[in-house]
Design an enzyme around this catalytic site. Sequence first.
Site, PDB file in Angstrom:
ATOM      1  N   SER A  75       0.851  -1.185   0.000  1.00 30.61           N
ATOM      2  CA  SER A  75       0.000   0.000   0.000  1.00 30.61           C
ATOM      3  C   SER A  75       0.883   1.229   0.000  1.00 30.61           C
ATOM      4  O   SER A  75       1.762   1.366   0.852  1.00 30.61           O
ATOM      5  CB  SER A  75      -0.924   0.025   1.223  1.00 30.61           C
ATOM      6  OG  SER A  75      -1.482   1.313   1.398  1.00 30.61           O
ATOM      7  N   SER A  77      -0.064   4.509   0.540  1.00 36.50           N
ATOM      8  CA  SER A  77      -0.327   5.419   1.662  1.00 36.50           C
ATOM      9  C   SER A  77       0.224   4.847   2.959  1.00 36.50           C
ATOM     10  O   SER A  77       0.756   5.590   3.802  1.00 36.50           O
ATOM     11  CB  SER A  77      -1.831   5.683   1.789  1.00 36.50           C
ATOM     12  OG  SER A  77      -2.545   4.513   2.133  1.00 36.50           O
ATOM     13  N   ASP A 224     -11.401   4.937  -0.047  1.00 38.25           N
ATOM     14  CA  ASP A 224     -10.071   5.360   0.374  1.00 38.25           C
ATOM     15  C   ASP A 224     -10.056   6.879   0.365  1.00 38.25           C
ATOM     16  O   ASP A 224     -10.506   7.515  -0.579  1.00 38.25           O
ATOM     17  CB  ASP A 224      -9.029   4.819  -0.616  1.00 38.25           C
ATOM     18  CG  ASP A 224      -7.605   4.919  -0.108  1.00 38.25           C
ATOM     19  OD1 ASP A 224      -7.298   5.875   0.629  1.00 38.25           O
ATOM     20  OD2 ASP A 224      -6.787   4.056  -0.465  1.00 38.25           O
ATOM     21  N   GLY A 229      -1.851   4.914  -3.115  1.00 36.62           N
ATOM     22  CA  GLY A 229      -0.525   4.731  -3.695  1.00 36.62           C
ATOM     23  C   GLY A 229      -0.456   3.595  -4.692  1.00 36.62           C
ATOM     24  O   GLY A 229       0.014   3.768  -5.827  1.00 36.62           O
TER      25      GLY A 229
END
Length: 322
Positions: A75, A77, A224, A229
């Site tokens: 991920s 983020s 989200d 990302g």
Amino acid sequence: MVLSSRTVHIVSVHSAGEIGDVIVGGVLDDELRQLLLNEPRGRPSCNVNLVLPPCDPRADAGFLLMESEEYAPMSGSNTICTTTALLETGMIKTQEPFTTLKLDTAAGLNVAFDNVPAFVFHLDLEVEVPGLGKILCDIAWGGMMYAIVDMAQTDLTMNPNDGQKIGEYGERIKRAVQATVHPVHPENLGINGVTNFIFTAPLEDGPGGKKAQNAVVVSPGRLDRTPCGTGTCARMAQLYARKQMAEGESFQHTSIIETEYTGTIVGVTKVGNYEAVLPRVKGSAWITSFRLVVLDPTDPFPEGFRVGDAWHPRSTPKNLVQ
């Protein structure tokens, strides 16, 4: 006074609005995800990252990404949140003018903010979606498996007030995709199946390069808060496959709440038989608090609970129904 049966030390962090808490102490067993992400200690919009010693000797640290419905292989983020926590708490020394970290994830080694290679499995995959009819989807890997759909195929708009409906449509389309195709990563057979979903807005030309807004739907059907990302990486792979983005170009990706990540295709490669891009994602994160999560030995919810107003009923494990 009753002593706690366990305590977990957490640095609370968010990147572009998405919570990516980082566990820095108190790890004992694999019940941790349910303890921290189910109510009353968590909620659907939370992610938790567990810092671990790296398996790859080239890495500075490893981390395990925990989302409400799965252990995500990667991920963006959460990488940004974990990096922020590691540096700002002094767990890894900051170097000026730039600090480069090598982070070990289930998807592979991440160097600095460079992600694993991203590529497309399918373009214009047609799926039949109950209540929506035929929808064309692109299927791409960007650290997680994504179905990518142009929002113009529906009656939706990029309005955060319509978040519930966007989530419902996204989950409905994703289930139809899962019933149609089951992609498998060519270099890691343990990574398979579409688990995430992106609604896209039209691509525009901006002063810093290409620009587009998106809404990423994460199970069990919530949005989200970040541009995402890994979703940004999957989107760049899709744009590259469609010849709408080239090596060396940058991409401004904005979220449903208009926060922004910058993605760049820094190179190209091959993964198995797939043409792939080498994506770089730039974003920021901020520490919001330091928490000590406590489990009392008499607490009736040692693994938490889920209620259908926040958690979709189909996603409620039987052992959590009270």
